[in-house]
Write an enzyme that holds these catalytic residues in place. Structure first.
Site, PDB file in Angstrom:
ATOM      1  N   PRO A 118       0.816  -1.219   0.000  1.00 56.04           N
ATOM      2  CA  PRO A 118       0.000   0.000   0.000  1.00 56.04           C
ATOM      3  C   PRO A 118       0.846   1.264   0.000  1.00 56.04           C
ATOM      4  O   PRO A 118       2.051   1.238   0.275  1.00 56.04           O
ATOM      5  CB  PRO A 118      -0.787  -0.124   1.304  1.00 56.04           C
ATOM      6  N   ASN A 121       2.015   2.552   4.014  1.00 54.84           N
ATOM      7  CA  ASN A 121       3.223   2.010   4.663  1.00 54.84           C
ATOM      8  C   ASN A 121       4.093   1.342   3.596  1.00 54.84           C
ATOM      9  O   ASN A 121       4.351   0.142   3.655  1.00 54.84           O
ATOM     10  CB  ASN A 121       2.838   0.985   5.736  1.00 54.84           C
ATOM     11  N   CYS A 252      -3.570   0.873   9.872  1.00 52.00           N
ATOM     12  CA  CYS A 252      -4.982   0.506  10.030  1.00 52.00           C
ATOM     13  C   CYS A 252      -5.294  -0.005  11.428  1.00 52.00           C
ATOM     14  O   CYS A 252      -6.466  -0.166  11.783  1.00 52.00           O
ATOM     15  CB  CYS A 252      -5.394  -0.523   8.990  1.00 52.00           C
TER      16      CYS A 252
END
Length: 514
Positions: A118, A121, A252
């Protein structure tokens, strides 16, 4: 005159080329012994540490998300702390035995890993997936988020060169330089892909599970934090704020809401003010909600932004030293947009009459986009802690610590990881923090110990397998056998002492000013 391929076709062809190289590399990896694997992993870890600051700065510059100093710490968690956790792990040949049942476990690499990385990160996740892939003797092909393509490529290039210099086969790590949705779909569905590590948006994780290829996915994490009347409230609030503001909320597993027990609710509010929280009035909540949500999804432009940037985007002002925006809410769901996962320094705040009401509110929040992920509670009553552990649909229930750091193993004894399973609740195949062992198939050698009448029988020979060997030695059967018992701890050869590893965890807390 040649025909220029469109980007989607170039991306698909690049994936196929990378997978062919990875498949060829897998044959070389399969021949490696544990010593070879660990030597290569160590070289990658040391290089990851060396480039941590450089690629962290690149990530912030390229994506606009988070803070350089926090991304450096993430990189170190995914190198030094990760290696400290896995360096003794047996991942080659015979890895376990039970002399009583005469069952022996043999590790076999799954094969090529499709690693979805992603933008939130990017460098730390790249390091983590490349290193655990090598530890499992699995080649890795990385699909970078397009908005983090350059920093991911730089990270992978450095680790690839380190691996090659330590003896890894060419093609053991590959990465797309022309990422596209079509290319990523090809990577996930291709017959040469053995398993997917999907870290990213919920749509991409669902696509991974729908690809027909075995997959480990990470769902969204709408993490509630319950603060009980028995808690050290000042410490609890400082933990939540430090965790929520770490890298401006891009993990998250960072807290999304505080549920405060009624007797200490006013104290929680006072502590939040001391931590430089800005309490949103109803008008500001409405303004922020308008920029937070696009349709049914979080607006990517608000991800990893500072409170000052968020306030400016929403059309109101906040103090220069504000660390977090707080919205006092009465409910959870679509009617309360700020009750959802917010990958930015925004916290919802709820009041609960007692721990039972707090427990129920936590379940509501988890059910609104965070089911199966993580929950944190601050409490000193063992009976309440026990009930939270028993009742919550969360794979990680963290107690008296920071959620984003505890969930990835920095301030807890959990396995250091950037892929956090959400269990069947979240549609995931695992509830674990994913480690190299999740990329290994276990074969079982089992000897007969009973005859058909149930009488015990003995084997006509003693079986003593060779540990840590791939078994592919050109036909030689004269290696020195060894027990399948756990080895004595090896000396730390990372160049980082055990005290320094512990200091890394302590640094997390110091940086958070706890």
């Amino acid at each position: 005159m040649g025909v220029e391929l469109d980007r989607d076709l170039r991306s698909i062809q690049q994936v196929r080329n990378l997978l062919r190289r990875a498949h060829k590399a897998s044959k070389g990896l399969h021949l490696m012994d544990q010593e070879d694997v660990d030597r290569i992993c160590l070289a990658m870890v040391e290089t990851g540490r060396r480039i941590s600051e450089q690629v962290a700065a690149m990530a912030v510059e390229e994506t606009g998300f988070g803070k350089v100093e926090d991304k450096i710490l993430k990189n170190k968690i995914c190198t030094d702390l990760l290696w400290d956790s896995i360096k003794e792990m047996k991942t080659v040949g015979f890895v376990w035995s039970d002399p009583r049942t005469q069952v022996y476990h043999v590790a076999e690499p799954m094969g090529t890993v499709a690693a979805l990385v992603p933008s939130t990160n990017p460098t730390s996740t790249s390091m983590y997936k490349a290193i655990i892939g090598m530890k499992a003797r699995c080649p890795v092909v990385v699909s970078p988020h397009p908005s983090a393509e350059r920093c991911i490529a730089s990270t992978c290039q450095a680790l690839y060169e380190a691996g090659l210099s330590a003896g890894a086969p060419e093609g053991f790590l590959g990465w797309m330089t022309e990422p596209s949705l079509e290319g990523t779909q090809e990577l996930m569905r291709h017959e040469l892909t053995a398993v997917i590590l999907a870290t990213g948006g919920s749509a991409m994780v669902k696509a991974a599970y729908s690809s027909g290829t075995p997959a480990y996915g990470v769902g969204p994490g709408n993490v509630p934090a319950y603060i009980d009347r028995t808690a050290d409230v000042g410490h609890a609030v400082s933990c939540v704020v430090a965790s929520k503001t770490f890298d401006w909320g891009t993990l998250c597993s960072s807290e999304q809401a505080i549920i405060g027990d009624a007797p200490v609710f006013d104290e929680i509010v006072a502590c939040l003010r001391k931590e430089k929280a800005h309490f949103l009035d109803l008008t500001e909540q409405e303004q922020l909600a308008k920029v937070l949500v696009r349709g049914r999804h979080v607006n990517p432009k608000i991800v990893g932004r500072s409170p000052q940037q968020l306030a400016e985007m929403a059309g109101f002002k906040t103090a220069p030293d504000t660390r977090v925006l707080v919205a006092h809410l009465e409910g959870v769901g679509d009617a309360y947009p700020l009750s959802r996962e917010k990958l930015s320094p925004i916290l919802a705040l709820y009041r609960a009459a007692d721990w039972r009401a707090g427990c129920q509110r936590c379940i509501e929040i988890l059910g609104y986009g965070g089911i199966g992920h993580t929950l944190v509670l601050h409490c000193r009553d063992p009976k309440i802690i026990e009930q939270f552990a028993l009742q919550k649909p969360a794979s990680r229930i963290l107690c008296n610590t920071l959620s984003c750091h505890g969930s990835v193993g920095a301030t807890t004894g959990l396995a250091p990881a950037m892929t956090l399973g959400c269990g069947a609740w979240g549609g995931s195949i695992t509830s674990d923090n994913v480690t190299p062992m999740h990329l290994i198939n276990i074969k079982r050698l089992a000897f007969g110990i009973r005859d058909r009448q149930g009488n015990e029988v003995e084997q006509p020979m003693k079986f003593r397998p060779v540990m840590g060997q791939s078994g592919y030695d050109g036909g030689s059967s004269h290696r020195q056998p060894a027990d399948c018992t756990p080895p004595s701890p090896k000396p730390n050869t990372t160049g980082v002492t055990d005290d320094q590893i512990r200091a890394l965890v302590e640094q997390v807390l110091r940086n958070m000013k706890l």
